[in-house]
Design a protein around this motif. Structure first.
Motif, PDB file in Angstrom:
ATOM      1  N   MET B   1       7.994  17.760 -15.214  1.00  0.00           N
ATOM      2  CA  MET B   1       6.890  16.926 -14.738  1.00  0.00           C
ATOM      3  C   MET B   1       5.943  17.698 -13.811  1.00  0.00           C
ATOM      4  O   MET B   1       5.202  17.096 -13.063  1.00  0.00           O
ATOM      5  CB  MET B   1       7.485  15.734 -13.965  1.00  0.00           C
ATOM      6  CG  MET B   1       7.690  14.469 -14.809  1.00  0.00           C
ATOM      7  SD  MET B   1       6.222  13.914 -15.665  1.00  0.00           S
ATOM      8  CE  MET B   1       5.212  13.415 -14.313  1.00  0.00           C
ATOM      9  N   SER B  74       1.757   4.689 -20.334  1.00  0.00           N
ATOM     10  CA  SER B  74       2.312   5.521 -19.258  1.00  0.00           C
ATOM     11  C   SER B  74       1.177   6.207 -18.492  1.00  0.00           C
ATOM     12  O   SER B  74       1.177   6.266 -17.263  1.00  0.00           O
ATOM     13  CB  SER B  74       3.264   6.549 -19.862  1.00  0.00           C
ATOM     14  OG  SER B  74       3.356   7.693 -19.073  1.00  0.00           O
ATOM     15  N   ASP B  77      -0.592   3.612 -16.452  1.00  0.00           N
ATOM     16  CA  ASP B  77       0.216   3.289 -15.268  1.00  0.00           C
ATOM     17  C   ASP B  77       0.039   4.361 -14.195  1.00  0.00           C
ATOM     18  O   ASP B  77      -0.039   4.064 -13.004  1.00  0.00           O
ATOM     19  CB  ASP B  77       1.711   3.228 -15.652  1.00  0.00           C
ATOM     20  CG  ASP B  77       2.131   1.841 -16.141  1.00  0.00           C
ATOM     21  OD1 ASP B  77       1.251   0.950 -16.210  1.00  0.00           O
ATOM     22  OD2 ASP B  77       3.335   1.651 -16.446  1.00  0.00           O
ATOM     23  N   PHE B  78      -0.024   5.635 -14.635  1.00  0.00           N
ATOM     24  CA  PHE B  78      -0.128   6.708 -13.639  1.00  0.00           C
ATOM     25  C   PHE B  78      -1.502   6.702 -12.972  1.00  0.00           C
ATOM     26  O   PHE B  78      -1.630   6.995 -11.786  1.00  0.00           O
ATOM     27  CB  PHE B  78       0.195   8.073 -14.243  1.00  0.00           C
ATOM     28  CG  PHE B  78       0.603   9.055 -13.173  1.00  0.00           C
ATOM     29  CD1 PHE B  78      -0.326   9.886 -12.570  1.00  0.00           C
ATOM     30  CD2 PHE B  78       1.920   9.074 -12.713  1.00  0.00           C
ATOM     31  CE1 PHE B  78       0.061  10.734 -11.535  1.00  0.00           C
ATOM     32  CE2 PHE B  78       2.306   9.914 -11.680  1.00  0.00           C
ATOM     33  CZ  PHE B  78       1.367  10.746 -11.091  1.00  0.00           C
ATOM     34  N   ILE B  81      -1.472   4.705  -9.966  1.00  0.00           N
ATOM     35  CA  ILE B  81      -0.884   5.382  -8.799  1.00  0.00           C
ATOM     36  C   ILE B  81      -1.942   6.272  -8.139  1.00  0.00           C
ATOM     37  O   ILE B  81      -2.099   6.271  -6.914  1.00  0.00           O
ATOM     38  CB  ILE B  81       0.352   6.207  -9.220  1.00  0.00           C
ATOM     39  CG1 ILE B  81       1.498   5.277  -9.604  1.00  0.00           C
ATOM     40  CG2 ILE B  81       0.771   7.165  -8.115  1.00  0.00           C
ATOM     41  CD1 ILE B  81       2.686   5.972 -10.232  1.00  0.00           C
ATOM     42  N   GLY B  84      -4.127   4.226  -6.175  1.00  0.00           N
ATOM     43  CA  GLY B  84      -3.454   3.814  -4.935  1.00  0.00           C
ATOM     44  C   GLY B  84      -3.552   4.897  -3.879  1.00  0.00           C
ATOM     45  O   GLY B  84      -3.827   4.640  -2.710  1.00  0.00           O
ATOM     46  N   ILE B  85      -3.367   6.141  -4.296  1.00  0.00           N
ATOM     47  CA  ILE B  85      -3.480   7.270  -3.365  1.00  0.00           C
ATOM     48  C   ILE B  85      -4.923   7.379  -2.875  1.00  0.00           C
ATOM     49  O   ILE B  85      -5.175   7.571  -1.676  1.00  0.00           O
ATOM     50  CB  ILE B  85      -3.017   8.580  -4.047  1.00  0.00           C
ATOM     51  CG1 ILE B  85      -1.521   8.494  -4.373  1.00  0.00           C
ATOM     52  CG2 ILE B  85      -3.303   9.788  -3.165  1.00  0.00           C
ATOM     53  CD1 ILE B  85      -0.993   9.617  -5.246  1.00  0.00           C
ATOM     54  N   TRP B  88      -5.554   4.700  -0.342  1.00  0.00           N
ATOM     55  CA  TRP B  88      -4.854   5.023   0.903  1.00  0.00           C
ATOM     56  C   TRP B  88      -5.659   6.059   1.697  1.00  0.00           C
ATOM     57  O   TRP B  88      -5.907   5.920   2.883  1.00  0.00           O
ATOM     58  CB  TRP B  88      -3.458   5.567   0.604  1.00  0.00           C
ATOM     59  CG  TRP B  88      -2.671   5.862   1.847  1.00  0.00           C
ATOM     60  CD1 TRP B  88      -1.933   4.985   2.586  1.00  0.00           C
ATOM     61  CD2 TRP B  88      -2.577   7.119   2.515  1.00  0.00           C
ATOM     62  NE1 TRP B  88      -1.391   5.616   3.684  1.00  0.00           N
ATOM     63  CE2 TRP B  88      -1.761   6.926   3.654  1.00  0.00           C
ATOM     64  CE3 TRP B  88      -3.103   8.385   2.268  1.00  0.00           C
ATOM     65  CZ2 TRP B  88      -1.468   7.976   4.551  1.00  0.00           C
ATOM     66  CZ3 TRP B  88      -2.801   9.434   3.150  1.00  0.00           C
ATOM     67  CH2 TRP B  88      -1.991   9.203   4.276  1.00  0.00           C
ATOM     68  N   LYS B  91      -8.848   4.542   3.064  1.00  0.00           N
ATOM     69  CA  LYS B  91      -8.591   3.585   4.162  1.00  0.00           C
ATOM     70  C   LYS B  91      -8.145   4.317   5.423  1.00  0.00           C
ATOM     71  O   LYS B  91      -8.650   4.071   6.514  1.00  0.00           O
ATOM     72  CB  LYS B  91      -7.508   2.601   3.726  1.00  0.00           C
ATOM     73  CG  LYS B  91      -7.138   1.561   4.767  1.00  0.00           C
ATOM     74  CD  LYS B  91      -6.116   0.562   4.203  1.00  0.00           C
ATOM     75  CE  LYS B  91      -5.668  -0.421   5.268  1.00  0.00           C
ATOM     76  NZ  LYS B  91      -4.566  -1.297   4.762  1.00  0.00           N
ATOM     77  N   TRP B  92      -7.225   5.289   5.269  1.00  0.00           N
ATOM     78  CA  TRP B  92      -6.601   5.857   6.465  1.00  0.00           C
ATOM     79  C   TRP B  92      -7.140   7.229   6.855  1.00  0.00           C
ATOM     80  O   TRP B  92      -6.982   7.667   7.984  1.00  0.00           O
ATOM     81  CB  TRP B  92      -5.080   5.942   6.273  1.00  0.00           C
ATOM     82  CG  TRP B  92      -4.435   4.615   6.125  1.00  0.00           C
ATOM     83  CD1 TRP B  92      -3.960   4.055   4.964  1.00  0.00           C
ATOM     84  CD2 TRP B  92      -4.228   3.643   7.151  1.00  0.00           C
ATOM     85  NE1 TRP B  92      -3.446   2.806   5.222  1.00  0.00           N
ATOM     86  CE2 TRP B  92      -3.607   2.517   6.557  1.00  0.00           C
ATOM     87  CE3 TRP B  92      -4.508   3.604   8.518  1.00  0.00           C
ATOM     88  CZ2 TRP B  92      -3.262   1.389   7.280  1.00  0.00           C
ATOM     89  CZ3 TRP B  92      -4.162   2.475   9.249  1.00  0.00           C
ATOM     90  CH2 TRP B  92      -3.550   1.379   8.617  1.00  0.00           C
ATOM     91  N   LYS B  93      -7.721   7.927   5.917  1.00  0.00           N
ATOM     92  CA  LYS B  93      -8.160   9.288   6.237  1.00  0.00           C
ATOM     93  C   LYS B  93      -9.686   9.362   6.339  1.00  0.00           C
ATOM     94  O   LYS B  93     -10.231  10.015   7.184  1.00  0.00           O
ATOM     95  CB  LYS B  93      -7.691  10.288   5.162  1.00  0.00           C
ATOM     96  CG  LYS B  93      -6.198  10.483   5.159  1.00  0.00           C
ATOM     97  CD  LYS B  93      -5.745  11.175   6.446  1.00  0.00           C
ATOM     98  CE  LYS B  93      -4.436  10.581   6.952  1.00  0.00           C
ATOM     99  NZ  LYS B  93      -4.128  10.952   8.324  1.00  0.00           N
TER     100      LYS B  93
END
Lengths: 109, 109
Positions: B1, B74, B77-78, B81, B84-85, B88, B91-93
């Motif tokens: 992977m 698949s 779905d990835f 993710i 999502g990163i 994140w 929002k936070w950085k």
């Protein structure tokens, strides 16, 4: 943000996420993470704190004072991403439906 | 992977996700990704196909036949993710609320 890719970071975040107790002490983390060295654990905790993903409480009532670490909201948000990657891996790479549905807060895999 | 951590992989997955059209041709991807070399693009597409994250249609009606690539379930779905990163990070950085809420299917950032 290289901290995310560094060895042990993901394990530390998941360990802080696990179980009912929000705060975890250095030695507790050290014991749970097994082969990590105190030096590396200390480095990663400092880096994660600098990134705002964890916070440290210093318990002055003990002698010497003890540090307790816990996930911030940003840290908790990132654990959700790690869980998403875990679910993707279990669904598409390892076909482990039982583990895919488990709540890793209580999982010792 | 290891494919996930390789350069260009995330960009290729996002490019296949973007816009209304599900399938994308090699040259279309090459043009959109700009500085990627044909050799690297071909390598990554072969690796992503081997991982089951994309599939290839061969359009025999053209001469020479043309390959079209699209995300599998698949792969889709990835991409969730990756989004999502991204959220994140925004929002936070980077504190970019507007971009955080954007649907990157139509975003050219």
């Amino acid at each position: 943000m290289n901290i995310i890719g560094k060895r042990w970071t993901i394990h530390i975040l998941l360990e802080l996420h696990k179980g009912e107790k929000k705060e975890k002490r250095f030695n507790e983390l050290k014991r749970k993470l097994g082969s990590i060295t105190p030096k590396i654990l200390s480095e990663r905790l400092t880096e994660l704190e600098a990134e705002g993903m964890i916070m440290k409480n210093i318990d002055e009532s003990t002698n010497p004072p003890k540090s307790e670490y816990y996930l911030t909201e940003s840290g908790r948000d990132f654990v959700k991403i790690i869980q998403g990657i875990k679910r993707w891996g279990l669904k598409w790479k390892f076909q482990n439906e039982e583990c895919e549905k488990a709540i890793c807060k209580y999982c010792d895999v």
